[in-house]
Write a protein that holds these residues in place. Structure first.
Motif, PDB file in Angstrom:
ATOM      1  N   PRO A 199       1.073  -1.113  -0.357  1.00 23.82           N
ATOM      2  CA  PRO A 199      -0.235   0.289  -0.358  1.00 23.82           C
ATOM      3  C   PRO A 199       1.074   0.832   0.298  1.00 23.82           C
ATOM      4  CG  PRO A 199      -1.168  -1.172   1.604  1.00 23.82           C
ATOM      5  CD  PRO A 199       0.842  -2.184   0.654  1.00 23.82           C
ATOM      6  N   ILE A 200       0.511   2.403  -0.418  1.00 27.55           N
ATOM      7  CA  ILE A 200       1.746   3.609  -0.933  1.00 27.55           C
ATOM      8  C   ILE A 200       1.093   4.430   0.614  1.00 27.55           C
ATOM      9  CG2 ILE A 200       1.626   5.807  -1.364  1.00 27.55           C
ATOM     10  CD1 ILE A 200       1.897   4.150  -3.684  1.00 27.55           C
ATOM     11  N   ILE A 247      14.712   4.054  -1.326  1.00 25.57           N
ATOM     12  CA  ILE A 247      13.460   3.065  -0.184  1.00 25.57           C
ATOM     13  C   ILE A 247      12.124   2.876  -1.195  1.00 25.57           C
ATOM     14  CG2 ILE A 247      11.324   3.429   1.715  1.00 25.57           C
ATOM     15  CD1 ILE A 247      14.025   4.746   3.867  1.00 25.57           C
ATOM     16  N   ALA A 248      11.826   3.298  -1.677  1.00 29.06           N
ATOM     17  CA  ALA A 248      10.624   4.308  -2.736  1.00 29.06           C
ATOM     18  C   ALA A 248      10.907   2.643  -3.830  1.00 29.06           C
ATOM     19  CB  ALA A 248      10.512   4.258  -3.527  1.00 29.06           C
ATOM     20  N   LYS A 249      12.210   2.649  -4.334  1.00 27.99           N
ATOM     21  CA  LYS A 249      12.798   1.598  -5.303  1.00 27.99           C
ATOM     22  C   LYS A 249      12.380   0.039  -4.963  1.00 27.99           C
ATOM     23  CE  LYS A 249      15.486   4.501  -8.366  1.00 27.99           C
ATOM     24  NZ  LYS A 249      17.024   4.452  -9.413  1.00 27.99           N
ATOM     25  N   LYS A 250      12.969  -0.360  -3.621  1.00 31.55           N
ATOM     26  CA  LYS A 250      12.350  -1.216  -2.920  1.00 31.55           C
ATOM     27  C   LYS A 250      11.267  -1.922  -2.971  1.00 31.55           C
ATOM     28  CE  LYS A 250      14.499  -0.985   0.974  1.00 31.55           C
ATOM     29  NZ  LYS A 250      14.811  -0.564   2.696  1.00 31.55           N
ATOM     30  N   ARG A 251      10.398  -1.298  -3.199  1.00 29.86           N
ATOM     31  CA  ARG A 251       8.579  -1.932  -2.695  1.00 29.86           C
ATOM     32  C   ARG A 251       8.082  -2.131  -3.900  1.00 29.86           C
ATOM     33  NH1 ARG A 251       9.806  -4.263   1.602  1.00 29.86           N
ATOM     34  NH2 ARG A 251      10.483  -3.042   3.285  1.00 29.86           N
ATOM     35  N   LYS A 252       7.261  -2.939  -4.148  1.00 28.83           N
ATOM     36  CA  LYS A 252       6.572  -3.436  -5.714  1.00 28.83           C
ATOM     37  C   LYS A 252       5.083  -2.371  -4.783  1.00 28.83           C
ATOM     38  CE  LYS A 252       9.469  -4.802  -8.225  1.00 28.83           C
ATOM     39  NZ  LYS A 252       9.492  -5.006  -9.380  1.00 28.83           N
ATOM     40  N   VAL A 253       4.370  -1.410  -5.736  1.00 25.04           N
ATOM     41  CA  VAL A 253       3.220  -0.601  -4.832  1.00 25.04           C
ATOM     42  C   VAL A 253       2.343  -1.232  -6.592  1.00 25.04           C
ATOM     43  CG1 VAL A 253       4.444   1.111  -4.409  1.00 25.04           C
ATOM     44  CG2 VAL A 253       3.540   0.945  -7.040  1.00 25.04           C
ATOM     45  N   PHE A 254       0.609  -1.344  -6.082  1.00 36.89           N
ATOM     46  CA  PHE A 254      -0.522  -2.204  -7.042  1.00 36.89           C
ATOM     47  C   PHE A 254      -0.887  -0.370  -7.708  1.00 36.89           C
ATOM     48  CE2 PHE A 254      -1.781  -2.109  -3.087  1.00 36.89           C
ATOM     49  CZ  PHE A 254      -3.254  -2.373  -3.202  1.00 36.89           C
ATOM     50  N   VAL A 255      -0.502   0.492  -7.576  1.00 35.88           N
ATOM     51  CA  VAL A 255      -1.917   1.375  -7.908  1.00 35.88           C
ATOM     52  C   VAL A 255      -0.150   2.382  -8.114  1.00 35.88           C
ATOM     53  CG1 VAL A 255      -3.799   1.197  -6.861  1.00 35.88           C
ATOM     54  CG2 VAL A 255      -1.947   2.670  -4.695  1.00 35.88           C
ATOM     55  N   GLU A 309       0.974   6.639  -8.142  1.00 34.09           N
ATOM     56  CA  GLU A 309       0.911   7.972  -7.246  1.00 34.09           C
ATOM     57  C   GLU A 309       2.369   8.268  -7.418  1.00 34.09           C
ATOM     58  OE1 GLU A 309      -1.912   8.593  -4.578  1.00 34.09           O
ATOM     59  OE2 GLU A 309      -1.662   6.302  -4.865  1.00 34.09           O
ATOM     60  N   SER A 310       2.036   9.660  -6.923  1.00 29.76           N
ATOM     61  CA  SER A 310       2.826  10.710  -6.973  1.00 29.76           C
ATOM     62  C   SER A 310       3.245  10.891  -5.405  1.00 29.76           C
ATOM     63  CB  SER A 310       2.587  11.944  -7.697  1.00 29.76           C
ATOM     64  OG  SER A 310       2.588  12.276  -9.164  1.00 29.76           O
ATOM     65  N   ILE A 311       4.566  10.823  -4.686  1.00 29.89           N
ATOM     66  CA  ILE A 311       5.436  10.811  -3.621  1.00 29.89           C
ATOM     67  C   ILE A 311       5.841  11.989  -3.600  1.00 29.89           C
ATOM     68  CG2 ILE A 311       5.881   9.880  -1.902  1.00 29.89           C
ATOM     69  CD1 ILE A 311       5.721   7.377  -2.733  1.00 29.89           C
ATOM     70  N   MET A 312       5.563  13.337  -2.676  1.00 32.37           N
ATOM     71  CA  MET A 312       6.220  14.729  -3.049  1.00 32.37           C
ATOM     72  C   MET A 312       7.186  14.449  -1.612  1.00 32.37           C
ATOM     73  SD  MET A 312       5.102  18.548  -2.498  1.00 32.37           S
ATOM     74  CE  MET A 312       4.622  18.781  -4.350  1.00 32.37           C
ATOM     75  N   VAL A 313       8.352  13.961  -2.322  1.00 29.96           N
ATOM     76  CA  VAL A 313       9.080  14.441  -0.391  1.00 29.96           C
ATOM     77  C   VAL A 313       9.753  16.062  -0.650  1.00 29.96           C
ATOM     78  CG1 VAL A 313      11.249  13.220   0.177  1.00 29.96           C
ATOM     79  CG2 VAL A 313       9.575  11.989  -1.512  1.00 29.96           C
ATOM     80  N   GLY A 314       9.972  16.622   0.531  1.00 29.27           N
ATOM     81  CA  GLY A 314      10.834  17.781   1.077  1.00 29.27           C
ATOM     82  C   GLY A 314      11.923  16.985   1.908  1.00 29.27           C
ATOM     83  N   SER A 315      12.425  17.912   1.729  1.00 27.09           N
ATOM     84  CA  SER A 315      13.848  18.034   2.633  1.00 27.09           C
ATOM     85  C   SER A 315      14.621  18.421   2.852  1.00 27.09           C
ATOM     86  CB  SER A 315      14.742  16.281   1.664  1.00 27.09           C
ATOM     87  OG  SER A 315      16.204  16.580   2.170  1.00 27.09           O
ATOM     88  N   ALA A 316      14.596  18.761   4.355  1.00 31.20           N
ATOM     89  CA  ALA A 316      15.363  20.367   4.892  1.00 31.20           C
ATOM     90  C   ALA A 316      17.057  19.948   4.771  1.00 31.20           C
ATOM     91  CB  ALA A 316      15.365  20.247   6.584  1.00 31.20           C
ATOM     92  N   ALA A 317      17.077  18.928   4.291  1.00 30.28           N
ATOM     93  CA  ALA A 317      18.670  18.439   4.459  1.00 30.28           C
ATOM     94  C   ALA A 317      18.827  19.257   3.092  1.00 30.28           C
ATOM     95  CB  ALA A 317      19.152  17.271   4.582  1.00 30.28           C
ATOM     96  N   ASP A 318      18.341  19.243   2.287  1.00 30.33           N
ATOM     97  CA  ASP A 318      18.292  19.300   0.398  1.00 30.33           C
ATOM     98  C   ASP A 318      17.900  20.661   0.033  1.00 30.33           C
ATOM     99  OD1 ASP A 318      20.007  16.615  -0.730  1.00 30.33           O
ATOM    100  OD2 ASP A 318      17.705  16.785   0.661  1.00 30.33           O
ATOM    101  N   GLU A 344       7.706   9.112  -8.600  1.00 29.58           N
ATOM    102  CA  GLU A 344       6.071   9.088  -9.502  1.00 29.58           C
ATOM    103  C   GLU A 344       6.115   6.939  -9.388  1.00 29.58           C
ATOM    104  OE1 GLU A 344       5.070  13.108 -11.356  1.00 29.58           O
ATOM    105  OE2 GLU A 344       6.207  11.223 -13.296  1.00 29.58           O
ATOM    106  N   VAL A 345       5.385   6.551  -8.754  1.00 30.99           N
ATOM    107  CA  VAL A 345       5.724   5.076  -9.319  1.00 30.99           C
ATOM    108  C   VAL A 345       4.432   4.737  -9.525  1.00 30.99           C
ATOM    109  CG1 VAL A 345       6.900   4.777  -6.970  1.00 30.99           C
ATOM    110  CG2 VAL A 345       4.903   5.086  -6.656  1.00 30.99           C
ATOM    111  N   SER A 346       4.665   3.259 -10.416  1.00 32.13           N
ATOM    112  CA  SER A 346       3.767   2.704 -10.638  1.00 32.13           C
ATOM    113  C   SER A 346       3.684   1.337 -10.374  1.00 32.13           C
ATOM    114  CB  SER A 346       2.869   3.358 -12.233  1.00 32.13           C
ATOM    115  OG  SER A 346       3.722   2.729 -13.173  1.00 32.13           O
ATOM    116  N   PRO A 347       3.075   0.122 -11.105  1.00 24.08           N
ATOM    117  CA  PRO A 347       2.740  -0.961 -10.713  1.00 24.08           C
ATOM    118  C   PRO A 347       3.764  -1.656 -11.545  1.00 24.08           C
ATOM    119  CG  PRO A 347       0.761  -1.171 -11.009  1.00 24.08           C
ATOM    120  CD  PRO A 347       1.151   0.669 -11.314  1.00 24.08           C
TER     121      PRO A 347
END
Length: 557
Positions: A262-263, A283-291, A293-302, A309-312
């Motif tokens: 699940p996302i 981390i995102a590359k390790k998992r297989k999703v089934f829908v 989704e756009s995951i917005m990631v913000g980072s103070a360090a960066d 953006e992930v899809s099956p």
């Protein structure tokens, strides 16, 4: 014909045997609890709105938001969360499953749905990290017994973590129209990263009443906060103490044949274990999703934000070099996914591109983004160029149905969450520096709010227009009932209904349907023409209105 029937019969038998085998394995699955603290929490009810268990607490603040603080290993986080939110958890389950009953009133169809979901989720447990299964198990110990016919409490809790994904996948559309944005460097007021998002998830007014801001301090990984509801351990909006934020936006998806990660669970893993954009991507590359989704990631360090953006069957990262902003609705922008046929259909036929353009317009009109401006953007109900498009229109950033709006300032570890109703209530500020400070007095049991930084409620709440919108929602439900049950509607009732929300296309479309069904084709024609002069939400809806207009004209000849 007989051979075809035999083929179908034997195919059905084989299918059912496969299904039964898969379900049997999932039903026998048990989470890992060995090696964890298995102490059953004791809860001290200090008041009707304050529950305490050791260093852990649940408090309802003056804004009617529940603040949950929990620390410990995965099993203890689950057990304590369940013990503290016990009544809320049972209430949310009842509301959620009642909603399904309303959508699927037939008992035979409900049985089929239960069977299908058990089959569809048969390998879900294989795609969730062990520690989260353990946490969900601890939480599920406090689930209601009333729904055991659907599935055992633990598996039911696992299924619910994939509810967003399953509904999204099966209907091949984004069930929610979330909007998000980020600004940094010269685009933010102080140069530091700022993000905002609306989570336009709606499961009914009752479901949205008891919102939970959960502050979790796990034994491994980063302490973090998520804006959520009782029973939900996944993340839809959150920030950790490294200043890494995460929000999710549904995209157009193909229909998979089996549930995977699940996302919200993937988002939770990123939140707990990532401290930079590169770590989040890994981390995102390790998992297989089934829908999709756009995951917005913000980072103070960066000091920036990107989209994962992930899809099956695909994976992309949208990161514009030398940019100082990013905007996201419900379509993909990365090179890997932007040319996908489903994504192009989404851009052409849905309200995603319209909201994207509206955010772009508001960003252009506000050279420097700060928390107050971010709140104003999230609360905006107008169309492009400030066009009146009707309250509740899905083309608006503020559709007046969101579960929540949220704003992050990662470097300062500040977060603002909206109080009811919708995004219009006060944006309540929290400082993760203070909340997770080891020297904090954990026996004070006062609200964590940084009241000096909170953003006032939207003035729109005090207007006549808002009162009319709330009455419109009541009248809209009556109109739906009349259409579904073929009841008679007084002409004055229709006029009042349209007066309450005159720019919204739906009030004319539904009136047109009523007149069409009652063979008053002249009135129907007039109403459908009025609807077409409004900002209709999707291409599909516009085609539907045009179809009824043509049929009305044909009937008049």
């Amino acid at each position: 014909m007989k051979s075809r029937i035999a083929f179908l019969f034997y195919s059905a038998v084989v299918f059912l045997l496969m299904v039964s085998c898969g379900i049997s394995k999932s039903l026998k699955h048990q989470p890992i609890t060995a090696g964890y603290d298995q102490t059953i929490p004791v809860v001290d009810k200090k008041a009707a709105t304050l529950f305490v268990s050791g260093n852990n607490s649940l408090l309802k603040n003056k804004h009617q938001l529940w603040e949950l603080y929990v620390e410990g290993d995965p099993l203890q986080v689950g057990l304590i969360s369940g013990a503290l939110t016990d009544s809320l958890l049972k209430k949310q389950e009842t509301i959620f499953f009642s909603k399904i009953k309303d959508l699927v009133p037939s008992e035979s169809k409900q049985k089929f749905l239960r069977f299908f979901l058990k089959w569809y989720n048969r390998k879900l447990y294989l795609n969730i990290p062990e520690e989260y299964k353990t946490e969900i198990y601890g939480y599920s110990r406090y689930s209601s017994k009333d729904f055991d016919a659907i599935a055992p409490a633990y598996l039911r809790s696992l299924y619910l973590h994939g509810a967003h994904d399953i509904g999204h996948a099966l209907q091949d559309l984004a069930l929610v129209g979330c909007s998000s944005f980020a600004a940094w460097d010269s685009k933010s007021e102080d140069g530091n990263l700022i993000l905002g998002r609306n989570f336009d998830f709606y499961a009914g007014d009752d479901f949205a009443k008891d919102k939970v801001i959960a502050f979790i301090k796990p034994t491994q990984g980063n302490p973090f906060m998520i804006y959520t509801w009782a029973g939900m351990t996944g993340a839809v909006s959150g920030m950790n103490t490294k200043g890494l934020t995460i929000t999710i936006n549904a995209g157009k998806s193909k229909i998979p044949f089996i549930a995977k990660t699940p996302i919200s669970v993937l988002a939770r893993e990123i939140l707990q274990y990532a401290s930079s954009i590169d770590e989040a991507i890994a981390i995102a590359k390790k998992r297989k999703v089934f829908v999709s989704e756009s995951i917005m990631v913000g980072s103070a360090a960066d000091n920036k934000a990107i989209l994962i953006e992930v899809s099956p069957n695909n994976f992309g990262v949208f990161d514009v070099p030398n940019s100082n902003q990013i905007i996201c609705s419900n379509h993909f922008q990365s090179e890997e996914l932007k040319n996908d046929k489903r994504n192009k259909d989404q851009i052409r036929g849905s309200h995603s591109k319209y909201r994207f353009d509206k955010m772009t317009e508001l960003f252009d009109n506000n050279p420097k983004i700060n928390p107050t401006i971010a709140a104003e953007i999230l609360r905006n109900t107008k169309g492009l160029n400030d066009k009146e498009i009707g309250y509740g229109n899905e083309k608006a950033l503020n559709q007046l149905l969101a579960h929540h709006g949220i704003i992050f300032k990662p470097k300062e570890l500040l977060v603002w969450v909206s109080a009811n109703p919708y995004q219009l209530g006060k944006f309540v500020c929290y400082d993760l520096n203070q909340i997770f400070n080891e020297t904090r007095d954990k026996n004070s049991f006062e609200s964590f709010e940084r009241a000096d930084l909170s953003i006032a409620k939207d003035p729109f709440l005090e207007t006549e227009e808002y009162k009319k919108y709330e009455q419109f929602r009541i009248e809209d439900a009556k109109m739906d009932s009349a259409l579904n049950e073929k009841k008679s509607i007084d002409s004055n009732q229709i006029k009042e209904y349209q007066y309450l929300n005159p720019y919204f296309w739906i009030v004319y479309y539904k009136a047109g349907l009523y007149f069409y069904n009652n063979k008053d084709f002249a009135q129907a024609k007039t109403q459908f023409e009025k609807a077409l002069h409004c900002e209709i939400t999707t291409l599909t809806s516009k085609v539907q209105v045009e179809k009824y207009l043509k049929k009305s004209i044909k009937k008049l000849k």
